[in-house]
Structure formats: structure tokens, C-alpha cells
Design a protein around this motif. Structure first.
Motif: not given
Length: 241
Positions: A44-49, A52-56
Motif C-alpha cells: 500500500e505504501q509503494h502504491a501511494r508513492d 496507484l491503487s492497491s489493485k494497480e
């Protein structure tokens, strides 16, 4: 054979040690039912960086397990998702996210570069950035390319870069060389300059300067490969033929 009896106090001590050992193993070997939570938080942290969404992010991870990850193991998430976009809308979304991310990265890079240049001028104003062994003590510090000067961006292992640089040197014009892959290592630039035949006298006089690129080429955002001969015209950097 006599049986050996363990004192109650020793039994307590051994039990305590075993318990501590078990706790240590538990701490070192996190139970499997807790691991997904930790991985999920990290994803989730990587996605936010990357916006992106968690699904992406899950889709990006899945893509990197396939051919894309083999051909391009270091590709960034936005490029990967953009290449494998399932619709024009998706492709446009990832392109816009990447432009925003790149602009933000370059902005931070340039801010740090300005701070670095300011610090250099305060602390070592009279010390040259890169010195050729034969340039002597009169060597001039590297200066940013201005309107009256040409800047040439090169790679170390690039025959075309060597030829372009020597051609510019032969014209007698003033220009500034920026080595893109110098890794902030003065010795790499010295070795490159000596190898291709940069004239130390031109470096001594400041007619030619040797500089670390430090992200400048990327910040210009100009198309095409290196070598790149550029000049600032009307406040805009333009490639020269």
C-alpha cells in the motif's frame, strides 16, 4: 546407575531460558498469519508513492512475474502499467501520472543541485571541479553553460560522443562538457578526457570545461540520444545540428 536430580531452581531457570528462546524465534520468524498484513501495508505504501491503487500495484507485481519483468527487470511501475495498458484511458492515466512523477523528481533534483552548487561556491570557490594532470594551477573552475557557450552532453563509453567533442574542440569555440555517467567521480572524467585527447591548455584557459552532469541532461527534457550539443536560445535549450 544413579539418577541425577535437577534442582527446582535450575528447572525454573531452564524453563525461563527455553521460553526466552521460543520468544526470540517467534520474533525472528513471524507467524505466517501475520506476514500478509505486513506485506499488504508495504504494498500500500509503494502504491501511494506512485499514485496507484492497491489493485494497480498488485497488477504491476503480476506483470513483473511475466515476460515484461524478464525483458525489463528494472522498469518502473508507471511505465510497466502504461505499456501493458488495457485501454486508451488506462494508457493516458499512467502517462499523466508519470509526467507528474518525473516533474516532481526533476524539481527535487534541481533544487538539490542548486544547493550543491551554492555550497561549492561558498566552501571551495577557487577550487576546480575536475582537473586534468597537465592543466596546471591556472585551471579555471567549471562554469555553467551560458548563452554564448555551447554545452555538449556525453557518455564515457560512446564513440560518437568522442568524435563530436573532438570536432567541437577543433573548431576553436568555447564549450562546456557534461559527462552524464561520471558517477560524481573526477577520475572518470580525467581518464575520459585524456583518452580522447582533450587539450589541457584549453581546459587551463577555460575555453573548454569538464563537468559532472549531475542530472542536468535529464532536466532539459530534450529528445534524442547522446551526444547532444545544445545551446540556450531565448531562454530555451535547443539541440544544435
Amino acid at each position: 546407575m544413579k539418577q541425577r536430580h535437577i534442582a527446582p531452581a535450575l528447572i525454573v531457570l531452564l524453563t525461563s531460558n527455553l521460553a526466552q528462546g521460543a520468544e526470540t524465534r517467534t520474533a525472528d520468524n513471524t507467524p505466517s498469519h501475520e506476514r500478509p498484513m505486513a506485506i499488504e501495508r508495504t504494498d500500500e505504501q509503494h502504491a501511494r508513492d506512485w499514485g496507484l491503487s492497491s489493485k494497480e500495484w498488485v497488477r504491476y507485481r503480476a506483470l513483473m512475474q511475466g515476460p515484461l519483468g524478464i525483458y525489463s527487470p528494472n522498469i518502473d511501475p508507471l511505465t510497466a502499467l502504461g505499456i501493458e495498458a488495457r485501454s486508451e484511458q488506462e494508457r493516458q492515466r499512467y502517462a499523466e501520472l508519470q509526467v507528474q512523477a518525473e516533474a516532481h523528481r526533476v524539481e527535487k533534483l534541481l533544487a538539490y543541485q542548486r544547493a550543491y552548487d551554492d555550497a561549492w561556491q561558498r566552501l571551495h570557490a577557487n577550487m576546480p571541479r575536475v582537473i586534468l594532470p597537465d592543466a596546471g594551477p591556472a585551471f579555471s573552475p567549471a562554469t555553467p553553460a551560458g548563452n554564448e557557450r555551447i554545452a555538449v552532453f556525453v557518455n564515457d563509453a560512446c564513440a560518437a560522443c568522442d568524435q563530436t567533442t573532438l570536432r567541437l574542440q577543433a573548431t576553436g569555440m568555447e564549450f562546456d562538457i557534461y559527462v552524464v555517467d561520471s558517477r560524481a567521480d573526477d577520475a572518470r572524467i580525467r581518464a575520459w578526457a585524456q583518452r580522447i585527447g582533450i587539450d589541457p591548455a584549453k581546459v587551463r584557459s577555460g575555453q573548454v570545461t569538464l563537468n559532472h552532469d549531475s542530472g542536468r541532461w535529464l532536466s532539459l527534457g530534450l529528445p534524442g540520444d547522446l551526444p547532444a550539443v545544445v545551446r540556450q536560445v531565448g531562454g530555451q535549450w535547443q539541440r544544435q545540428p
